[in-house]
Design an enzyme around this catalytic site. Sequence first.
Site, mmCIF file in Angstrom:
data_model
loop_
_atom_site.group_PDB
_atom_site.id
_atom_site.type_symbol
_atom_site.label_atom_id
_atom_site.label_comp_id
_atom_site.label_asym_id
_atom_site.label_seq_id
_atom_site.Cartn_x
_atom_site.Cartn_y
_atom_site.Cartn_z
ATOM 1 N N ARG A 50 -2.358 7.338 0.165
ATOM 2 C CA ARG A 50 -3.617 7.913 0.628
ATOM 3 C C ARG A 50 -3.896 7.445 2.050
ATOM 4 N NH1 ARG A 50 -7.085 6.061 -4.705
ATOM 5 N NH2 ARG A 50 -5.953 7.329 -6.258
ATOM 6 N N ASP A 52 -6.750 7.345 5.310
ATOM 7 C CA ASP A 52 -8.194 7.370 5.526
ATOM 8 C C ASP A 52 -8.590 8.485 6.480
ATOM 9 O OD1 ASP A 52 -8.453 5.060 3.967
ATOM 10 O OD2 ASP A 52 -8.130 3.758 5.704
ATOM 11 N N TYR A 110 4.572 3.212 9.009
ATOM 12 C CA TYR A 110 3.434 3.647 9.810
ATOM 13 C C TYR A 110 3.727 3.407 11.289
ATOM 14 C CZ TYR A 110 0.187 4.381 5.921
ATOM 15 O OH TYR A 110 -0.435 4.864 4.792
ATOM 16 N N ARG A 197 -4.421 -1.141 10.139
ATOM 17 C CA ARG A 197 -5.504 -1.191 11.124
ATOM 18 C C ARG A 197 -6.028 -2.623 11.303
ATOM 19 N NH1 ARG A 197 -9.829 3.055 9.354
ATOM 20 N NH2 ARG A 197 -10.884 2.139 11.175
#
Length: 261
Positions: A50, A52, A110, A197
């Site tokens: 998932r 954001d 990522y 993040r």
Amino acid sequence: MQRYAIGVEYDGRAFNGWQIQPDRPTVQEALERAVARMAGHPLRVHAAGRTDAGVHATGQVCHFDSDAKRPLNAWVRGVNSFLPEGVAVTWSRAVPEHFHARFVATARHYRYLVLNHPVRPALLAGRIGWAHQELDVPAMRAAAELLLGEHDFSSFRAAECQAPSPVKLMRAIRIRQDGQLLCFDFSASAFLHHMVRNIMGALLHIGKGNQPAEWMSELLSWQDRSLAPPTFMPDGLYLSGVSYPPEFELPSEPAPRYGLL
């Protein structure tokens, strides 16, 4: 009933994250609606992970089941004809029933892009992070090395994270610089909510000279999110790929389509 895997890319600015939510546009909702129109029946689309709100993807992997007889290309071009412009299917494969986009994945990847420049970006606003203060790239690389291996990443875990364990295996972190553009690549067995993040927030804190590189080890050992720097903006974060066992023959780490992306 046949199970299909698809690759998906999307611009996170157009959606309120991946997961379906009441009265808000999400990637899952858009995909399920489009794939169902092509299949001719309702279905559920499952993702490898998932993302954001505001987070993008160039290598998301999903799966769904359908008994509709369609050529593989229909799950790409046909589905794309029903999707909004901010999301697109990039490939499709028939996979065995035991394939699951999330549960059989062996690694997630990522990429975070940051413009290190005194002036904020305009043309790439929302698609790249921004740091106006000059960053110490060697210090950030040294700090990143301290995160490699299996650790308890509680210091980088969002309070609302639902993962059963904060222990993850960080396999690689690579930081490249091309002029004023910085590219951060992360590969791990899995990631906690906001983990990338939050790591970015710590790396940039070190890059700005607020702490030495060795401070990353202390932060990791504290296992306390409240002691870490703020979460960095989602703008430059991309789910860039998902790895699977070779038996599935999936393009799980596709070549970038848009230069660094």
